[in-house]
Structures are given as C-alpha cells and as structure tokens.
Motif scaffolding. Structure first.
Motif, PDB file in Angstrom:
ATOM      1  N   ASN B 149       0.801  -1.228   0.000  1.00 56.81           N
ATOM      2  CA  ASN B 149       0.000   0.000   0.000  1.00 56.81           C
ATOM      3  C   ASN B 149       0.829   1.272   0.000  1.00 56.81           C
ATOM      4  OD1 ASN B 149      -1.966  -2.100   1.620  1.00 56.81           O
ATOM      5  ND2 ASN B 149      -2.966  -0.761   0.137  1.00 56.81           N
ATOM      6  N   ARG B 150       2.097   1.143  -0.384  1.00 57.75           N
ATOM      7  CA  ARG B 150       2.949   2.336  -0.413  1.00 57.75           C
ATOM      8  C   ARG B 150       3.005   2.886  -1.829  1.00 57.75           C
ATOM      9  NH1 ARG B 150       7.182   1.086   3.258  1.00 57.75           N
ATOM     10  NH2 ARG B 150       8.361   2.839   2.469  1.00 57.75           N
ATOM     11  N   PRO B 151       2.974   4.225  -1.969  1.00 52.29           N
ATOM     12  CA  PRO B 151       3.156   4.800  -3.310  1.00 52.29           C
ATOM     13  C   PRO B 151       4.526   4.392  -3.842  1.00 52.29           C
ATOM     14  CG  PRO B 151       2.509   6.499  -1.723  1.00 52.29           C
ATOM     15  CD  PRO B 151       2.802   5.254  -0.940  1.00 52.29           C
ATOM     16  N   VAL B 152       4.595   3.908  -5.076  1.00 53.80           N
ATOM     17  CA  VAL B 152       5.848   3.304  -5.541  1.00 53.80           C
ATOM     18  C   VAL B 152       6.957   4.327  -5.709  1.00 53.80           C
ATOM     19  CG1 VAL B 152       4.657   1.408  -6.670  1.00 53.80           C
ATOM     20  CG2 VAL B 152       5.215   3.451  -7.977  1.00 53.80           C
ATOM     21  N   GLY B 153       6.588   5.609  -5.894  1.00 54.47           N
ATOM     22  CA  GLY B 153       7.613   6.631  -6.085  1.00 54.47           C
ATOM     23  C   GLY B 153       8.539   6.769  -4.883  1.00 54.47           C
ATOM     24  N   LEU B 154       8.085   6.318  -3.715  1.00 57.08           N
ATOM     25  CA  LEU B 154       8.866   6.481  -2.492  1.00 57.08           C
ATOM     26  C   LEU B 154       9.719   5.250  -2.185  1.00 57.08           C
ATOM     27  CD1 LEU B 154       6.037   8.014  -0.259  1.00 57.08           C
ATOM     28  CD2 LEU B 154       7.770   9.225  -1.601  1.00 57.08           C
ATOM     29  N   LEU B 155       9.605   4.206  -3.005  1.00 52.72           N
ATOM     30  CA  LEU B 155      10.291   2.956  -2.691  1.00 52.72           C
ATOM     31  C   LEU B 155      11.690   2.927  -3.322  1.00 52.72           C
ATOM     32  CD1 LEU B 155       7.269   0.552  -3.154  1.00 52.72           C
ATOM     33  CD2 LEU B 155       8.291   1.339  -1.021  1.00 52.72           C
ATOM     34  N   PRO B 156      12.600   2.098  -2.750  1.00 55.98           N
ATOM     35  CA  PRO B 156      13.964   2.021  -3.275  1.00 55.98           C
ATOM     36  C   PRO B 156      13.992   1.535  -4.731  1.00 55.98           C
ATOM     37  CG  PRO B 156      13.750   0.809  -1.211  1.00 55.98           C
ATOM     38  CD  PRO B 156      12.389   1.225  -1.590  1.00 55.98           C
ATOM     39  N   TYR B 157      15.070   1.888  -5.401  1.00 56.97           N
ATOM     40  CA  TYR B 157      15.239   1.587  -6.814  1.00 56.97           C
ATOM     41  C   TYR B 157      15.071   0.095  -7.140  1.00 56.97           C
ATOM     42  CZ  TYR B 157      17.741   1.333 -11.275  1.00 56.97           C
ATOM     43  OH  TYR B 157      18.091   1.098 -12.569  1.00 56.97           O
ATOM     44  N   GLY B 158      15.750  -0.749  -6.362  1.00 59.87           N
ATOM     45  CA  GLY B 158      15.691  -2.189  -6.640  1.00 59.87           C
ATOM     46  C   GLY B 158      14.266  -2.720  -6.517  1.00 59.87           C
ATOM     47  N   VAL B 159      13.550  -2.203  -5.543  1.00 55.24           N
ATOM     48  CA  VAL B 159      12.161  -2.625  -5.343  1.00 55.24           C
ATOM     49  C   VAL B 159      11.307  -2.159  -6.517  1.00 55.24           C
ATOM     50  CG1 VAL B 159      10.131  -2.407  -3.853  1.00 55.24           C
ATOM     51  CG2 VAL B 159      12.406  -2.608  -2.842  1.00 55.24           C
ATOM     52  N   GLN B 160      11.548  -0.909  -6.967  1.00 52.28           N
ATOM     53  CA  GLN B 160      10.779  -0.391  -8.108  1.00 52.28           C
ATOM     54  C   GLN B 160      10.976  -1.260  -9.348  1.00 52.28           C
ATOM     55  OE1 GLN B 160      11.057   3.741  -8.987  1.00 52.28           O
ATOM     56  NE2 GLN B 160      10.744   4.388  -6.887  1.00 52.28           N
ATOM     57  N   LYS B 161      12.226  -1.701  -9.550  1.00 56.73           N
ATOM     58  CA  LYS B 161      12.504  -2.569 -10.695  1.00 56.73           C
ATOM     59  C   LYS B 161      11.679  -3.854 -10.592  1.00 56.73           C
ATOM     60  CE  LYS B 161      15.987  -1.093 -13.449  1.00 56.73           C
ATOM     61  NZ  LYS B 161      15.838  -0.993 -14.905  1.00 56.73           N
ATOM     62  N   ARG B 162      11.576  -4.370  -9.379  1.00 58.80           N
ATOM     63  CA  ARG B 162      10.826  -5.607  -9.172  1.00 58.80           C
ATOM     64  C   ARG B 162       9.328  -5.377  -9.370  1.00 58.80           C
ATOM     65  NH1 ARG B 162      11.508  -7.961  -3.785  1.00 58.80           N
ATOM     66  NH2 ARG B 162      13.044  -6.311  -3.562  1.00 58.80           N
ATOM     67  N   ILE B 163       8.853  -4.201  -8.941  1.00 59.94           N
ATOM     68  CA  ILE B 163       7.429  -3.883  -9.139  1.00 59.94           C
ATOM     69  C   ILE B 163       7.130  -3.829 -10.637  1.00 59.94           C
ATOM     70  CG2 ILE B 163       5.619  -2.161  -8.800  1.00 59.94           C
ATOM     71  CD1 ILE B 163       7.222  -1.239  -6.306  1.00 59.94           C
ATOM     72  N   GLU B 164       8.079  -3.262 -11.384  1.00 63.09           N
ATOM     73  CA  GLU B 164       7.857  -3.162 -12.819  1.00 63.09           C
ATOM     74  C   GLU B 164       7.778  -4.551 -13.457  1.00 63.09           C
ATOM     75  OE1 GLU B 164      10.646  -0.993 -15.133  1.00 63.09           O
ATOM     76  OE2 GLU B 164       9.039  -0.061 -16.288  1.00 63.09           O
ATOM     77  N   LEU B 165       8.660  -5.449 -12.978  1.00 64.69           N
ATOM     78  CA  LEU B 165       8.583  -6.829 -13.464  1.00 64.69           C
ATOM     79  C   LEU B 165       7.222  -7.414 -13.097  1.00 64.69           C
ATOM     80  CD1 LEU B 165       9.904  -9.385 -14.635  1.00 64.69           C
ATOM     81  CD2 LEU B 165      10.778  -9.882 -12.351  1.00 64.69           C
ATOM     82  N   GLY B 166       6.791  -7.131 -11.873  1.00 61.81           N
ATOM     83  CA  GLY B 166       5.493  -7.617 -11.419  1.00 61.81           C
ATOM     84  C   GLY B 166       4.364  -7.105 -12.293  1.00 61.81           C
ATOM     85  N   ARG B 167       4.429  -5.829 -12.647  1.00 62.27           N
ATOM     86  CA  ARG B 167       3.372  -5.254 -13.467  1.00 62.27           C
ATOM     87  C   ARG B 167       3.340  -5.920 -14.844  1.00 62.27           C
ATOM     88  NH1 ARG B 167       3.945   0.875 -14.995  1.00 62.27           N
ATOM     89  NH2 ARG B 167       5.411  -0.047 -16.448  1.00 62.27           N
ATOM     90  N   ALA B 168       4.539  -6.182 -15.403  1.00 60.75           N
ATOM     91  CA  ALA B 168       4.591  -6.852 -16.701  1.00 60.75           C
ATOM     92  C   ALA B 168       4.034  -8.272 -16.593  1.00 60.75           C
ATOM     93  CB  ALA B 168       6.021  -6.866 -17.232  1.00 60.75           C
ATOM     94  N   LEU B 169       4.355  -8.954 -15.474  1.00 59.30           N
ATOM     95  CA  LEU B 169       3.837 -10.314 -15.278  1.00 59.30           C
ATOM     96  C   LEU B 169       2.327 -10.315 -15.102  1.00 59.30           C
ATOM     97  CD1 LEU B 169       6.382 -12.036 -12.907  1.00 59.30           C
ATOM     98  CD2 LEU B 169       5.974 -12.441 -15.338  1.00 59.30           C
ATOM     99  N   ALA B 170       1.834  -9.272 -14.419  1.00 56.47           N
ATOM    100  CA  ALA B 170       0.393  -9.183 -14.178  1.00 56.47           C
ATOM    101  C   ALA B 170      -0.368  -9.124 -15.491  1.00 56.47           C
ATOM    102  CB  ALA B 170       0.076  -7.958 -13.316  1.00 56.47           C
ATOM    103  N   MET B 171       0.297  -8.677 -16.546  1.00 53.29           N
ATOM    104  CA  MET B 171      -0.346  -8.610 -17.861  1.00 53.29           C
ATOM    105  C   MET B 171      -0.596 -10.000 -18.433  1.00 53.29           C
ATOM    106  SD  MET B 171       1.929  -5.537 -19.519  1.00 53.29           S
ATOM    107  CE  MET B 171       1.058  -5.472 -21.089  1.00 53.29           C
ATOM    108  N   GLU B 172       0.024 -11.019 -17.804  1.00 57.82           N
ATOM    109  CA  GLU B 172      -0.023 -12.384 -18.318  1.00 57.82           C
ATOM    110  C   GLU B 172       0.340 -12.434 -19.794  1.00 57.82           C
ATOM    111  OE1 GLU B 172      -3.582 -14.333 -17.003  1.00 57.82           O
ATOM    112  OE2 GLU B 172      -2.996 -14.050 -14.910  1.00 57.82           O
ATOM    113  N   PRO B 173       1.550 -11.937 -20.097  1.00 53.21           N
ATOM    114  CA  PRO B 173       1.948 -11.849 -21.511  1.00 53.21           C
ATOM    115  C   PRO B 173       2.444 -13.197 -22.045  1.00 53.21           C
ATOM    116  CG  PRO B 173       3.717 -11.056 -20.113  1.00 53.21           C
ATOM    117  CD  PRO B 173       2.614 -11.505 -19.191  1.00 53.21           C
ATOM    118  N   LYS B 174       2.466 -13.299 -23.375  1.00 48.01           N
ATOM    119  CA  LYS B 174       3.122 -14.447 -24.004  1.00 48.01           C
ATOM    120  C   LYS B 174       4.600 -14.151 -24.154  1.00 48.01           C
ATOM    121  CE  LYS B 174      -0.757 -15.009 -27.152  1.00 48.01           C
ATOM    122  NZ  LYS B 174      -1.076 -14.757 -28.565  1.00 48.01           N
ATOM    123  N   LEU B 175       4.869 -12.848 -24.334  1.00 44.38           N
ATOM    124  CA  LEU B 175       6.231 -12.404 -24.572  1.00 44.38           C
ATOM    125  C   LEU B 175       6.526 -11.264 -23.617  1.00 44.38           C
ATOM    126  CD1 LEU B 175       8.771 -12.442 -26.463  1.00 44.38           C
ATOM    127  CD2 LEU B 175       7.629 -10.667 -27.787  1.00 44.38           C
TER     128      LEU B 175
END
Lengths: 382, 257
Positions: B149-175
């Motif tokens: 529940n934290r705004p992502v702008g306030l989180l550390p860089y490494g965590v933000q990178k992981r959130i971005e991976l999470g967001r891409a995974l949430a898309m359930e992509p083929k690629l």
C-alpha cells in the motif's frame, strides 16, 4: 552452522498494519475504520440539521459552496487524476445552467429529467472537446481551453432562443422529485424556505457526485486515468488507451461541471453570458483550479473542502468586515480605509494559493493527513 | 506444438531521418525461451523493444507474434495481444501504490468502463476483487507484499525494478520484454532479480527477451543471444558460441592493433 552461510532467500514478510486489511474485499470497503464510519454519521447529522440552525444568508452561501464542490470534483477528475489542465471549466458550467433554463424552465421538464440531461449534454460536449487533449498537453492545453470560453461567450450571446442573449434567461428550473419539492419543503408540520431546500438539494447532489467520482477513481477507468497522468508511455504499453481515457476524463469532468451549472441555475434563478463567458468565465475557471489546488489535487475530499473555502471564505470576510471594523478596510463604498472588502478578498485569496503552492502543494487534505499521522503515532511523534 | 516461433522479426529497418537505427534485423523467439539482446551503447537494443511494442514504427520489415503482424499497431493493442514490457529507466505510476501498479498490468484483462465503475456495486466490484487477489499473489511471488500500500515513487530503486517486473507479469503476456532489469543494482539485488527472471519461462511458460549490459548475467541465463552493433545483427546463437565470435569481440573490445 554451514547451512547458515549459504545465502538463503530473505524473508521479508511483515504483518500488515491493522488499518490496512490484507483481504482485498475488506480493503475495498468505502468506510472501513470506526473513525470513517463516525465521520459519515456526523456528516449526515450536519446535513440534516444545519438548515435548521443557520440563517438564509449562510444557507445560500453553503448551497453555492455545494454546487461549486460538484464542479470542483469534476475538474479534479480531469486535472488532478488525469493530469489535463483545463481553464474551460466555466464553459461547461454555463452549458449546464442553460440546460436548466431551456429544458427546465422553457420545456418544463422535471428535475429527474433535466439534471441528468445536463450531465449527458455536458459529457457529449466534453467528449467533442476532448480530442484536443490528445495532441496538446500542459500549458498548451490550458490555452486552448481558454479559447473555449470565448467560443462559449459567442454562443451564449447569440443563440438567443435558448440563452436569451445578452439579456439572459430564467433558470429557476423545477426542483421537485415526485412529491418532494425543494422549493417548498414541508415535513413534520414544518414549512421550510427555498434557501433551506436549496442547501439540501445541492449537498445531496454533492454526496451522489462524490460517491460516483470515488467509484470511478477506485475502479479500472480511474486507475487508467491516473496511469495516463503519471506515465503516459508506460500506460499505453500496459494496454491503456490514451485516446479513450483522455476523452473519457473530459466527458466525465464536463458532465459534473454541467450538473454544477444546472444547480447554479436554480440557485441563481437567472443567468446571462457574463456569468460564464469570456473574461468573467476565465476568472470562474481559475477559481475552480484554485479550489482543487487549495483543497488537494487528486482527492475527492479535497475538491469539496477547496470549494467550501474558495466560495465561502470571501463571504465570511465580507460579512465580518461589514460587522466589525478591520483596520485599513473600508466597509462601505464611501467609507475610510485603503482597501475595499473586494480587494481584501482578492489579496487573501491570492495569498492562500501562493502559500499552498509553496508549503503544501498537496493541499488542505495533506494537512489533515499529517495531523492524523501525528495523532496515530503519538506519543512517538515529534 | 507447431514449428512456428512465437515471435518472428524479419528485416526490421528503422530510420530517424538520415540515421539508420536498425538495419535489416531478423530473429525469432521460441515459446518459453530466454532470449538476450546485447550490444554496445547505441547499438539499437532499446529501439528493437520500441519496435516490438509499437512505440516506434519501423519503415521496413515485419514483426509477427503468433502470426499476427505487430507493425502499425498501437502499443495498447500490442499489449492486449500479449506483449509485456519493463523500461530501462523505470516507467512506474509513481503516485499509485504497488497493488494499483500491478492492477494496471491487468487493465487489458478487465472490462469495467466508466459507467460500470461509477455504479461500482456488482460487476465492477466483483472484477476488482478477482484481479486484486491475483495481484496479491504476484506481489507475494516477488516479495513485494510488505510494500503493497505504499506509493511506488517512495520505494527504493531495486524494489521499483521488481514492481515493474510484477506489473509486466500481471499482464499475463506471451512475450515479456525486459529492458536492463538489473541496471544500477548491487550484487545481491542482481541475484534476486536473476532468480526471478530465470524462473519465468519454466514456471509461467512466458518467453522472455532481455536487454542487459551485465555479461555474466546474460551468459548465465540466456538460451540464445543476439548481438547488435550499429543497428546490425553481428551474431546470433547460444552464449558460448557468441562469446567466441570474432566480430563480437571486435565490437566490444575494438580491433587488434
């Protein structure tokens, strides 16, 4: 011992705090904590009781605060949540007022028809204007939307069959829902004045609009709007269509503005083009921007608080400067003093905006949140 | 499974005025493959990503995902067809919290429009619940639960990178396109991220294309590597073969004097 030297997956699970339930179903509830539930009950009591306690003058001021809050919620959806700056808000408010005049007064449609119709017409006009936002952003969009005010002034003065031209038109549209007529309310043997009725009508609409806006914001379209605001390229890359949500935000925002305009029509009873078009329209539009900045960008509560402050404060200043003597302020046109009450109003208003932008760019709502954080962590807060 | 690759890029050529950013780039990516694109700065790696998901439109060539042409489609359409992506310099929605960012990954899987959203009760709420449950799972999978529940702008860089991976995974992509997922990370964060990335093709069946400067990482995890230099393909093959390729060595280390 040896096993501990192998770097294992770090365990970072921390129990979520009590106020943030883990189950999504619980977190999606609108009124979750006891404080929130209490607040809503208190607001409801205030809503019902206030017209019995205040004079008609203050009820009129508050009704105008309420209709401004409806418009401010609309602007906040567009500017605060979607990041599109618009100075054309007054145009859509004007459209709503003329809908009240044309469909309410001239065609004599009931409230349940002309008010939703105002919203629909506002939405359609907003959707037509929206595509400008696709090619322009920031300052450029703001300037283009100013153009809208002058187009509006032209239409409002020249489409005389609907708007009455320069002379204006009556906008005291019917305000009855079935047997409940807000112009002549009576219950429990009591007869209420028009001003009391207007207060209940306007703030009732505020409650409905605030609920609708909250629902939009916490569901898929609202999230998409905020994605467009924060990172438009990334938004497009996760599948958010910029076209759809920029135009959609314009439509919803204009719908709310038109509803506010319709309420303005019934409260004011008579409007003419100088209420919304051209330079006066620009001042009105800017005051709406001020409401959401002072109240809090991208919060629904903030828009309401900002509207009450921006519309109500000048009246409070005026009232008290007439009652009591403020140094250097003349209370009557011929009186002594350097400043007129109007000038004092403008100065206080301007200072408020500057102070907020300098010290608390997230608005009054952020002050409340800070205070809440302070008491929540007390006695460990500094 | 048919012989058709998941992604088939042929002769992709991208020009900006007189500058040729990509010149006749061809490659294929198989299902559940971990495919890496490497090359010196300015070689055109990110340009390929931008072509693959519609941010740029190449002048010549074709890019097919499962037989569907991607060139000419808008990024939001390509997202719906199953291409997820992370950005080199993080493209998160900074004012929203972690779960909302993940939920935006699922935007194209959801249907609530303005009207249903405004009403909330009923379909909108039901849909919201279903997808939130899934996002909670993804957050837990990537150890993001404590930040939910934290705004992502306030989180550390490494965590933000992981959130971005999470967001891409949430898309359930083929690629899944990962643009420098470990750039600027320390060793521990890099290993963390690598572990997550390596698991993706096997666990989720998603094909991953990764652009990365960390050679150890690339050679460790990629099944095939495409090497670009000045917008041209100079090598394509398994890591051990690419590493020995004289043209690759030349591109990275310069010509022997």
């Amino acid at each position: 011992m040896a096993a501990q030297l192998v770097p294992t997956r770090r365990v970072r699970r921390v129990r979520a705090p009590r106020t943030l339930p883990r189950r999504p179903a619980d977190r999606l509830k609108l009124f979750r904590t006891p404080t929130q539930k209490l607040t809503i009950v208190v607001l409801l009591v205030v809503y019902i009781m206030l017209p019995n306690l205040l004079t008609d003058f203050w009820l009129d001021v508050l009704a105008r605060c309420g209709l401004a809050a409806v418009g401010a919620i609309g602007l906040n959806l567009l500017t605060g949540y979607t990041g599109q700056i618009s100075l054309g808000h007054a145009f859509f408010i004007g459209c709503g007022a003329y809908v009240a005049g044309y469909f309410g007064v001239q065609q004599n449609l009931p409230l349940a028809a002309w008010l939703p119709l105002a919203a629909v017409i506002g939405a359609v006009i907003g959707a037509v204007i929206g595509p400008f936002a696709l090619r322009l952003r920031g300052d450029y969009l703001a300037i283009v939307t100013v153009g809208l005010l002058y187009v509006g002034a032209h239409i409002f003065t020249n489409w005389t069959s609907v708007t009455g031209g320069h002379a204006g038109t009556a906008t005291a549209a019917p305000v009855a829902i079935g047997p409940i007529d807000f112009n002549h309310l009576h219950a429990f043997g009591q007869i209420y004045t028009r001003r009391q009725g207007m207060f209940w009508l306007c703030w009732g609409v505020v409650a409905i609009v605030a609920l609708i806006a909250t629902n939009i914001v916490r569901s898929r379209p609202g999230r998409a709007m905020q994605a467009v605001r924060d990172q438009d390229v990334a938004a497009e890359v996760v599948g958010v269509s910029l076209t759809r949500y920029k135009i959609g935000a314009f439509a919803v925002s204009s719908a709310f503005a038109a509803v506010a305009g319709g309420l303005f029509g019934v409260v004011q009873q008579f409007v003419n083009p100088t209420d919304f078009g051209g330079a006066p329209g620009l001042v009105l539009s800017i005051s709406y921007v001020a409401m959401i900045i002072i109240g809090g960008i991208a919060t629904i509560r903030g828009a309401v608080i900002g509207a009450v402050l921006v519309v109500g404060l000048p009246q409070v200043i005026q009232h008290f400067s007439e009652q009591t003597h403020i140094p250097f302020v003349k209370s009557t046109t011929g009186g002594s003093g350097v400043l007129s009450v109007f000038a004092l109003n403008q100065i206080i208003f301007g200072l408020l905006i500057i102070v907020f932008l300098l010290f608390e760019s997230r608005g009054l709502v952020a002050l409340f949140e800070r205070a809440r954080g302070y008491f929540r962590s007390w006695p460990f807060s500094r | 499974m048919s012989g058709r690759p998941l992604l088939d890029a042929r002769d992709v050529t991208l020009r900006f005025g007189g500058v040729t950013a990509l010149s006749e780039v061809s490659f294929t990516v198989e299902r559940a493959e971990l495919f890496a694109i490497i090359g010196p700065n300015g070689a055109g790696k990110t340009s390929i990503f931008n072509c693959l998901n519609g941010v740029y439109r190449p002048q010549i060539g074709s890019i097919r995902l499962d037989g569907v042409e991607l060139i000419g489609k808008r990024p939001s359409t390509i997202a719906r067809l199953g291409v997820g992506r992370t950005f080199q310099n993080i493209g998160l929605f900074t004012n929203l919290d972690v779960i909302d960012n993940l939920m935006l990954g699922r935007h194209h899987l959801m249907h609530t429009g303005f009207l249903a959203g405004a009403i909330w009760v009923g379909p909108a709420r039901r849909e919201e619940l279903v997808h939130r449950e899934r996002c909670e799972e993804i957050a837990d999978l990537l150890d993001l639960g404590m930040y939910r529940n934290r705004p992502v702008g306030l989180l550390p860089y490494g965590v933000q990178k992981r959130i971005e991976l999470g967001r891409a995974l949430a898309m359930e992509p083929k690629l899944l396109l990962l643009d420098e997922p470990v750039a600027g990370m320390n060793l521990e964060e890099t290993e963390d991220m690598a572990r997550h990335v390596v698991a993706l093709p096997d666990e989720l069946g998603v094909a991953v294309v990764i652009v990365e400067h960390d050679m150890h990482l690339v050679m460790d995890i990629a099944q095939r590597v495409l090497v670009l230099d000045f917008g041209q393909v100079i090598a394509l093959g398994p890591p051990e073969q690419v590493q020995r390729d004289p043209r690759v060595i030349e591109a990275y280390l310069g010509q022997p004097g």
